[in-house]
Design an enzyme around this catalytic site. Sequence first.
Site, PDB file in Angstrom:
ATOM      1  N   HIS A  97       0.898  -1.273   0.018  1.00 36.66           N
ATOM      2  CA  HIS A  97      -0.050  -0.105  -0.089  1.00 36.66           C
ATOM      3  C   HIS A  97       0.958   1.417   0.112  1.00 36.66           C
ATOM      4  CE1 HIS A  97       0.568   1.245   4.328  1.00 36.66           C
ATOM      5  NE2 HIS A  97       0.536  -0.036   4.445  1.00 36.66           N
ATOM      6  N   ASP A 109       6.299   2.041   6.201  1.00 34.27           N
ATOM      7  CA  ASP A 109       4.799   1.536   6.125  1.00 34.27           C
ATOM      8  C   ASP A 109       4.075   2.442   5.026  1.00 34.27           C
ATOM      9  OD1 ASP A 109       2.596   0.245   6.829  1.00 34.27           O
ATOM     10  OD2 ASP A 109       1.997   1.428   8.408  1.00 34.27           O
ATOM     11  N   GLU A 143      -4.896   1.260   2.740  1.00 37.61           N
ATOM     12  CA  GLU A 143      -4.762   0.372   3.585  1.00 37.61           C
ATOM     13  C   GLU A 143      -4.906   0.860   5.116  1.00 37.61           C
ATOM     14  OE1 GLU A 143      -2.735  -2.142   6.521  1.00 37.61           O
ATOM     15  OE2 GLU A 143      -2.146  -0.291   5.902  1.00 37.61           O
ATOM     16  N   GLU A 144      -4.350   2.208   5.300  1.00 35.31           N
ATOM     17  CA  GLU A 144      -4.487   2.693   6.674  1.00 35.31           C
ATOM     18  C   GLU A 144      -5.855   2.994   6.939  1.00 35.31           C
ATOM     19  OE1 GLU A 144      -2.206   2.673   8.355  1.00 35.31           O
ATOM     20  OE2 GLU A 144      -0.210   2.442   7.231  1.00 35.31           O
ATOM     21  N   GLU A 170       4.226  -5.744   4.396  1.00 32.40           N
ATOM     22  CA  GLU A 170       3.759  -4.875   5.454  1.00 32.40           C
ATOM     23  C   GLU A 170       4.824  -4.440   6.346  1.00 32.40           C
ATOM     24  OE1 GLU A 170       1.859  -2.647   6.799  1.00 32.40           O
ATOM     25  OE2 GLU A 170      -0.013  -2.862   5.875  1.00 32.40           O
ATOM     26  N   HIS A 246       4.423   4.836  12.238  1.00 32.87           N
ATOM     27  CA  HIS A 246       3.312   5.813  12.165  1.00 32.87           C
ATOM     28  C   HIS A 246       3.877   7.168  12.904  1.00 32.87           C
ATOM     29  CE1 HIS A 246      -0.394   3.091  11.425  1.00 32.87           C
ATOM     30  NE2 HIS A 246       0.600   3.011  10.388  1.00 32.87           N
TER      31      HIS A 246
END
Length: 794
Positions: A97, A109, A143-144, A170, A246
């Site tokens: 993603h 990510d 995806e998030e 991932e 994140h």
Amino acid sequence: QLLWKHLERITSVGPRPTGSPENEILTVNFLLEQIEHIKADSASGPHSVTVDVQRPTGSFSIDFLGGFTSYYDRVSNIAVRLEPKAGAQHLMLANCHFDSVANSPGASDDAVSCAVMLEVLHSLANLSTPLRHGVVFLFNGAEENVLQASHGFITQHPWAKQVRAFINLEAAGVGGKEVVFQTGPENPWLVQAYVHAAKHPFASVVGQEVFQSGVIPSDTDFRIYRDFGNIPGIDLAFIENGFLYHTKYDTSDRILTDSIQRAGDNILAVLKHLVMSEELADSSEYRHGNMVFFDLLGMVVVAYPARVGTIINYMTAMATFLYLFKKCSHPSNVGGRYIKELAYATAVVILSWLVTLLTVLIIALVVSLTGRSMFWYNDFYTCIFMYGSAATGTMVLIHTLAKNLYYGVSCVCLGELYFDVSLLLWCGALVYLTANDLCSAYVPMLMVAFPLTTKLLLAREFKLRGASVKYSVLYQLGLALPYVHFMFLIWVVFEIFTPILGRSGTEIPPDVVLATLVTLATLFLSSFFLHFIYLARSTKWLLAGLGTVFTVFLVLVLCGMFFPYTADPSSPRPKRVFLQHTTRTFHGLDGQVKSKDSGLWINSFDYTGMQHITPIIPEINDTIRTSCQEDRPFCGYPWFLPVKFLVKKNWYLPAPEVFPRSPIEFQVLSKEQTKWGTVKITFEVKGPSHMSLYLRPHQGASLSSWSFGDGVPQYHLAGEYFIFYSHGLDAPAWNFWFEIQDPSGPEGMISVAISSHYFFGEDQRTVQLEDMLKRFPKWAFPSSWVSTYHMYRY
């Protein structure tokens, strides 16, 4: 070098939340441009490359974070089909993603995975030998948003029907090795393919069973392909340095070239193996149970069918019982003497476990109550020295007391007895896990087979010299393999869980969790060394050393010598804080505004709350702590995800009203009585790319159906309903309806609230928000945006 350039180019646009120009235009255009180059380069080869940009719309319910429903509209998918020019009937899927969470560049990510996939696509497209099957490379852009784009592909794209298996790339950390932490369901041929083809294998069935237990508050697209596509797959993720996951620190310069190269080598090799395999054509033929798989220090993967593992496990258990039965049938076991001694010794060991765990938990609670929680977050070794020394010292003390007070003697027979106890307990764990069909049973199998074999080979040496140096060295060499592997697993557990405890909410005391993990690791690792306590002449120097270490670190911790966070560029440990500048509007049954307020709504995502922030920003203190207003959906605050049960401590600092340039528009299109006695209400909403809808039926009322998912309302843990909404570009107005059963009371049937979240663009910031962000210390990562909350009653 080219792969690195791809990564830098994707992350150079900054955060890429779904719906933003950075995600939907800049990144999509870059990926399409690179895919066109690959297509042109391979035009003369034996493969064809087909590109399709999908903008799916759909909804589904998921039992993640207490259960909620997701709705997406025109999110982005770039699907690239690589196949022989003659075509392919069966397809392999590779998924990454390219979107990121707000305020994070999302290098690991998951931009790095998309960069790897571009290079893998380029390599496979330029092979001179045609592939046996085709590959779909899916670059998904949502995806998030809780796995939306993958759902749009697997349930709606015409190519999805030909997909037989998948690989999902991932991240739960930044860089390091990518670990296989989920496979299946069943289909052991996928694990065998990875074992056979991967150049740098790193896999653990223990990780799979821990992750699928729900202990880790996270999920991946693996779930969507498994549950909605009914296809098997492999889930890989970077796990190291999850402290930066994140956050603004997830940048391309933190991902080592070695990590990228290793991931690329593995994915290319495994994909090439799978698309040339017979199994992909009819995977159902090879679906016969699960696999036991684990790597040895990342060098080689051991894998075998679970049914074979069951046989091995029970044979190991049988050997243990035969060993113990021989002891029981020995002439010295008059009147069941050995059995009684074994039972008493087992009780002593179990008692020592309970007392040790209780002691360390009390220490962890004291640390938490004195406000020194998470002292280990920046200096992990401190928790090992404090909690580890406390656990080891307590256990040694209990067994020393047992030796001196209960047995009153130190002898070889006691050493052998307590070895047998450890063997018996590990064997019990082996039988239990095997009986429950858990592949992780291989761990106690190793912890029984190797010590038992070693003990039998050293039986003569043990009886002659007891705890001699020669015996000790040979014994430890015999235990080396299972212990090294077990310590490696423990390292992986701490590598994953320690960062998670920094974002697990305000309700779970992280010191209690970490102290429990340290204690369990200590108990497990010490099991086959317990008998040395009974062989040793004295343990006073060991106890004195452990007591000194514990006392020193306890004093240092209680004095506040270890600060949890740091902004050190080489190894940042940020405190996660979420700030929303929000305006809340509450409407009555008549539609009129009953109350309205505005403020900075602040959430701490770790247990320390605002205690370290208040000295720096005095306004954020307990005088502005919020309490849940139970009569309002989700406490009357704009939750982006349904995590209020994890983050109950919030702060609300009054601030001026927000005026987004694209305000939310919410209206009732119709309200009608159905012939089956329910009331159907239809709504239309126009707003930003991210909104959350909350439904709270009043007492006695219940939702019977709605326009989301499969039509059956799925409620959250608290009995409320949470619908997560997002859209890409040029999405139409959001229309939905629900039916409710209940004659209207004085307060109406239902409270409906809608929150809007402005994650990008001009609406993301306000002057007050910017001023507050500047005041936060460098060691904090305040993720911030503007939001609104509107509540209505019907």
